[in-house]
Scaffold this motif. Sequence first.
Motif, PDB file in Angstrom:
ATOM      1  N   THR A   1     -27.665 -32.828  -5.021  1.00  0.00           N
ATOM      2  CA  THR A   1     -27.535 -31.595  -4.243  1.00  0.00           C
ATOM      3  C   THR A   1     -26.648 -31.879  -3.034  1.00  0.00           C
ATOM      4  O   THR A   1     -26.643 -32.992  -2.495  1.00  0.00           O
ATOM      5  CB  THR A   1     -28.891 -31.067  -3.754  1.00  0.00           C
ATOM      6  N   VAL A   2     -25.908 -30.866  -2.613  1.00  0.00           N
ATOM      7  CA  VAL A   2     -25.019 -30.981  -1.453  1.00  0.00           C
ATOM      8  C   VAL A   2     -25.195 -29.735  -0.596  1.00  0.00           C
ATOM      9  O   VAL A   2     -25.198 -28.609  -1.127  1.00  0.00           O
ATOM     10  CB  VAL A   2     -23.544 -31.136  -1.879  1.00  0.00           C
ATOM     11  N   GLN A   3     -25.327 -29.930   0.718  1.00  0.00           N
ATOM     12  CA  GLN A   3     -25.469 -28.810   1.657  1.00  0.00           C
ATOM     13  C   GLN A   3     -24.423 -28.914   2.770  1.00  0.00           C
ATOM     14  O   GLN A   3     -24.642 -29.596   3.757  1.00  0.00           O
ATOM     15  CB  GLN A   3     -26.860 -28.815   2.305  1.00  0.00           C
ATOM     16  N   PRO A   4     -23.275 -28.262   2.641  1.00  0.00           N
ATOM     17  CA  PRO A   4     -22.335 -28.165   3.772  1.00  0.00           C
ATOM     18  C   PRO A   4     -22.782 -27.024   4.685  1.00  0.00           C
ATOM     19  O   PRO A   4     -23.167 -25.950   4.210  1.00  0.00           O
ATOM     20  CB  PRO A   4     -21.000 -27.862   3.105  1.00  0.00           C
ATOM     21  N   MET A   5     -22.744 -27.253   6.010  1.00  0.00           N
ATOM     22  CA  MET A   5     -23.221 -26.246   6.952  1.00  0.00           C
ATOM     23  C   MET A   5     -22.331 -26.182   8.187  1.00  0.00           C
ATOM     24  O   MET A   5     -21.758 -27.183   8.609  1.00  0.00           O
ATOM     25  CB  MET A   5     -24.655 -26.563   7.398  1.00  0.00           C
ATOM     26  N   LEU A   6     -22.259 -24.994   8.767  1.00  0.00           N
ATOM     27  CA  LEU A   6     -21.653 -24.763  10.076  1.00  0.00           C
ATOM     28  C   LEU A   6     -22.722 -24.151  10.970  1.00  0.00           C
ATOM     29  O   LEU A   6     -23.489 -23.287  10.521  1.00  0.00           O
ATOM     30  CB  LEU A   6     -20.448 -23.818   9.974  1.00  0.00           C
ATOM     31  N   GLY A   7     -22.774 -24.590  12.233  1.00  0.00           N
ATOM     32  CA  GLY A   7     -23.848 -24.099  13.088  1.00  0.00           C
ATOM     33  C   GLY A   7     -23.427 -23.918  14.527  1.00  0.00           C
ATOM     34  O   GLY A   7     -22.332 -24.323  14.951  1.00  0.00           O
ATOM     35  N   TYR A   8     -24.332 -23.306  15.280  1.00  0.00           N
ATOM     36  CA  TYR A   8     -24.125 -23.044  16.697  1.00  0.00           C
ATOM     37  C   TYR A   8     -25.375 -23.465  17.447  1.00  0.00           C
ATOM     38  O   TYR A   8     -26.496 -23.124  17.047  1.00  0.00           O
ATOM     39  CB  TYR A   8     -23.848 -21.556  16.936  1.00  0.00           C
ATOM     40  N   GLN A   9     -25.169 -24.228  18.514  1.00  0.00           N
ATOM     41  CA  GLN A   9     -26.278 -24.748  19.305  1.00  0.00           C
ATOM     42  C   GLN A   9     -26.619 -23.799  20.449  1.00  0.00           C
ATOM     43  O   GLN A   9     -25.756 -23.452  21.257  1.00  0.00           O
ATOM     44  CB  GLN A   9     -25.893 -26.120  19.880  1.00  0.00           C
ATOM     45  N   LEU A  10     -27.880 -23.364  20.512  1.00  0.00           N
ATOM     46  CA  LEU A  10     -28.376 -22.571  21.639  1.00  0.00           C
ATOM     47  C   LEU A  10     -28.967 -23.561  22.642  1.00  0.00           C
ATOM     48  O   LEU A  10     -30.160 -23.866  22.616  1.00  0.00           O
ATOM     49  CB  LEU A  10     -29.429 -21.569  21.160  1.00  0.00           C
ATOM     50  N   ALA A  11     -28.102 -24.084  23.512  1.00  0.00           N
ATOM     51  CA  ALA A  11     -28.495 -25.193  24.377  1.00  0.00           C
ATOM     52  C   ALA A  11     -29.664 -24.841  25.290  1.00  0.00           C
ATOM     53  O   ALA A  11     -30.528 -25.680  25.565  1.00  0.00           O
ATOM     54  CB  ALA A  11     -27.297 -25.649  25.211  1.00  0.00           C
ATOM     55  N   ASP A  12     -29.707 -23.609  25.772  1.00  0.00           N
ATOM     56  CA  ASP A  12     -30.782 -23.218  26.687  1.00  0.00           C
ATOM     57  C   ASP A  12     -32.144 -23.211  26.016  1.00  0.00           C
ATOM     58  O   ASP A  12     -33.168 -23.321  26.683  1.00  0.00           O
ATOM     59  CB  ASP A  12     -30.510 -21.819  27.259  1.00  0.00           C
ATOM     60  N   TYR A  13     -32.151 -23.072  24.701  1.00  0.00           N
ATOM     61  CA  TYR A  13     -33.418 -22.940  23.976  1.00  0.00           C
ATOM     62  C   TYR A  13     -33.713 -24.129  23.074  1.00  0.00           C
ATOM     63  O   TYR A  13     -34.687 -24.109  22.327  1.00  0.00           O
ATOM     64  CB  TYR A  13     -33.407 -21.657  23.143  1.00  0.00           C
ATOM     65  N   ARG A  14     -32.866 -25.150  23.124  1.00  0.00           N
ATOM     66  CA  ARG A  14     -33.027 -26.324  22.269  1.00  0.00           C
ATOM     67  C   ARG A  14     -33.203 -25.886  20.818  1.00  0.00           C
ATOM     68  O   ARG A  14     -34.138 -26.274  20.114  1.00  0.00           O
ATOM     69  CB  ARG A  14     -34.216 -27.165  22.724  1.00  0.00           C
ATOM     70  N   ALA A  15     -32.303 -25.040  20.362  1.00  0.00           N
ATOM     71  CA  ALA A  15     -32.389 -24.480  19.017  1.00  0.00           C
ATOM     72  C   ALA A  15     -31.001 -24.397  18.412  1.00  0.00           C
ATOM     73  O   ALA A  15     -29.997 -24.437  19.130  1.00  0.00           O
ATOM     74  CB  ALA A  15     -33.050 -23.099  19.041  1.00  0.00           C
ATOM     75  N   GLN A  16     -30.956 -24.291  17.097  1.00  0.00           N
ATOM     76  CA  GLN A  16     -29.690 -24.174  16.385  1.00  0.00           C
ATOM     77  C   GLN A  16     -29.821 -23.122  15.288  1.00  0.00           C
ATOM     78  O   GLN A  16     -30.881 -22.989  14.662  1.00  0.00           O
ATOM     79  CB  GLN A  16     -29.289 -25.513  15.739  1.00  0.00           C
ATOM     80  N   ILE A  17     -28.743 -22.402  15.066  1.00  0.00           N
ATOM     81  CA  ILE A  17     -28.645 -21.503  13.925  1.00  0.00           C
ATOM     82  C   ILE A  17     -27.473 -21.983  13.076  1.00  0.00           C
ATOM     83  O   ILE A  17     -26.504 -22.539  13.600  1.00  0.00           O
ATOM     84  CB  ILE A  17     -28.449 -20.034  14.348  1.00  0.00           C
ATOM     85  N   PHE A  18     -27.558 -21.779  11.757  1.00  0.00           N
ATOM     86  CA  PHE A  18     -26.510 -22.312  10.908  1.00  0.00           C
ATOM     87  C   PHE A  18     -26.384 -21.484   9.632  1.00  0.00           C
ATOM     88  O   PHE A  18     -27.318 -20.796   9.197  1.00  0.00           O
ATOM     89  CB  PHE A  18     -26.768 -23.781  10.556  1.00  0.00           C
ATOM     90  N   VAL A  19     -25.203 -21.551   9.045  1.00  0.00           N
ATOM     91  CA  VAL A  19     -24.911 -20.916   7.765  1.00  0.00           C
ATOM     92  C   VAL A  19     -24.175 -21.943   6.915  1.00  0.00           C
ATOM     93  O   VAL A  19     -23.608 -22.909   7.429  1.00  0.00           O
ATOM     94  CB  VAL A  19     -24.046 -19.645   7.925  1.00  0.00           C
ATOM     95  N   GLY A  20     -24.200 -21.731   5.619  1.00  0.00           N
ATOM     96  CA  GLY A  20     -23.515 -22.676   4.759  1.00  0.00           C
ATOM     97  C   GLY A  20     -23.756 -22.360   3.302  1.00  0.00           C
ATOM     98  O   GLY A  20     -23.948 -21.195   2.918  1.00  0.00           O
ATOM     99  N   ALA A  21     -23.754 -23.384   2.498  1.00  0.00           N
ATOM    100  CA  ALA A  21     -23.948 -23.231   1.065  1.00  0.00           C
ATOM    101  C   ALA A  21     -24.746 -24.420   0.553  1.00  0.00           C
ATOM    102  O   ALA A  21     -24.870 -25.444   1.233  1.00  0.00           O
ATOM    103  CB  ALA A  21     -22.612 -23.124   0.340  1.00  0.00           C
ATOM    104  N   GLU A  22     -25.278 -24.259  -0.643  1.00  0.00           N
ATOM    105  CA  GLU A  22     -26.029 -25.342  -1.271  1.00  0.00           C
ATOM    106  C   GLU A  22     -25.619 -25.464  -2.727  1.00  0.00           C
ATOM    107  O   GLU A  22     -25.639 -24.479  -3.476  1.00  0.00           O
ATOM    108  CB  GLU A  22     -27.535 -25.089  -1.180  1.00  0.00           C
ATOM    109  N   TYR A  23     -25.227 -26.670  -3.095  1.00  0.00           N
ATOM    110  CA  TYR A  23     -24.890 -26.963  -4.489  1.00  0.00           C
ATOM    111  C   TYR A  23     -26.031 -27.730  -5.121  1.00  0.00           C
ATOM    112  O   TYR A  23     -26.525 -28.706  -4.547  1.00  0.00           O
ATOM    113  CB  TYR A  23     -23.600 -27.791  -4.567  1.00  0.00           C
ATOM    114  N   GLN A  24     -26.474 -27.288  -6.301  1.00  0.00           N
ATOM    115  CA  GLN A  24     -27.474 -28.012  -7.067  1.00  0.00           C
ATOM    116  C   GLN A  24     -26.891 -28.335  -8.437  1.00  0.00           C
ATOM    117  O   GLN A  24     -26.515 -27.436  -9.185  1.00  0.00           O
ATOM    118  CB  GLN A  24     -28.747 -27.178  -7.247  1.00  0.00           C
ATOM    119  N   GLY A  25     -26.807 -29.617  -8.736  1.00  0.00           N
ATOM    120  CA  GLY A  25     -26.253 -30.033 -10.024  1.00  0.00           C
ATOM    121  C   GLY A  25     -27.294 -29.957 -11.121  1.00  0.00           C
ATOM    122  O   GLY A  25     -27.573 -30.953 -11.805  1.00  0.00           O
TER     123      GLY A  25
END
Length: 553
Positions: free
Chosen positions: A465-489
Amino acid sequence: MTVINPVITTTLAGKASTIASAMMLLFSASTVAAASDDNEQQKIAAGKSIFAQYGIDDDLPKLGVSSLVQGEHLVEHVTRTVTYRDQVHQSTVYLVKNTDRKGNIDLRIKYDENALDEQEDLIEQIENATRTQYRLRHWAQSYDPTSVEAITDANGNVSVSFNYSKYGLPQDIAYFRFLSVKVDIVNGKPHKMVISNRRPFKLDGTNVEQYNQHISFDTLSNGKLIIDEKYIEMTGTKKGKPIKIVETVEPVAFYDDTAEVEIIDHQRLTEVSDPRFREEQVEVNRTFPLLGDMVRQQGIDLPLPFGLSMSYRNQDMSLPTNDFIIGGVRLNDFFDPNDTFADVTAEAMTLRGDINILPFWNMFGYIGKINVDANVDASYTGEAGQIIKDKLNDALPGVGDKFCEGVSVLCNKARLNVPLQLEYDLVGVGTTLSVGYKQFFASVTATYSMTRMEGNTDWGDGLITVQPMLGYQLADYRAQIFVGAEYQGLDNRMQGHVVAGDIEFDYDVGVDLNNWAYLVGFNKQFGKNYNLTVLYNKGETRNAFTLNFGYRF
């Protein structure tokens, strides 16, 4: 024996975003200073010029976080008083810091056992605090230059105010992003620094409503600016009860690499030399991640190197079929592949352990269990009965018709459901690589796993399996949101063995798979040790929900 390998990947979204949070700062070194916006650059330059104009060293804000940055060799006296549940707990210790020529720090806590409150583990608290202070001794950008302002009163006295930078703060002191600072300048030198909170925050299980830190400065004979006294007072609640914490830090002696010694308090220096004092060494260096010190010297926080986590994943798949082989015989004439579907629900529970080899490279392994509920909804064509009917009619007209009237289920079209309930063991390994810039990050996670039907000794083919992701860090909240895709062979065939009473047969069903699915998720850090990741996948033939709870140490 195998069935279609259900989702067995363990998401590393939380880990990827945590490592990437560190790496995005590594690539920007000084995140604020690298701002691309011209207006922001002007604010940064103006803030730095105010510091330079009034003789404020860029390292001065670090003294609010750590008094250990004052020198490479020093002795400090620490007093801590906690008032909680109508009881007062007071403890005093000494901190002795020594630095060798390679920059390695030897940090020790010396104390009289009678000066420690039995109900408060001050040694552990100080050890945790001093580890953080050690990591921040080269904090690259401790303040936010865009927040610097200078106010001059009628008497010519100057007060310089600013906020701490929200970038690169370890969880241990993440609350500093809520603090504001005012430095009073007298005769061209810093005289006093006052730090207070702009909003409540949580610290070590305490809801801090009011935070005040007062630092008064003095100058040594060699002109070096030092802390004369550091006084911290926090009030709030703990488990619904009022609590007040007061801590005072005072210098005892400063040493340099020559024979020069600056003794601030002779009596305390004599006391700390008492051979009857107990001594605890604070381990401040860690082997992993490799090159971690290089990153920390840029003021970048890194997640703790080791992790354990539990993950739950539920995946539903609806798969069109294209081929039927039962008992080694292809039956596409008897079962319509274009009108047959395989519905699979897989639930996986996994336990994972991981380690940060490098600041941007994580390795992990995991074990777990998978429960599979599958149902093959097959469209029976009736062709088998029709073949028998035709042969019987050829031999004796009308017999075939009578046969189909008596065994209509064999001669007519119908739907056939084949339910399956299977349990699997799971093992796997994986890795995550991350990079980033400012508050954006990118990562890719790859896993290789194998399953084994419970009670069987043979492991099936591996799944990638492969998960490429792009994300954004919410520094004030110590949190991250992300989008991407997942490959399952995943294998494009469902294979297995069915036992139903006296009937036993092998099956091999071809399915149409879409190996890729979209991915969205959210990760939240709680304190320095815990994080929670929620992940949702949506694809053409599958959707999945993943929940991961992790602990780092």
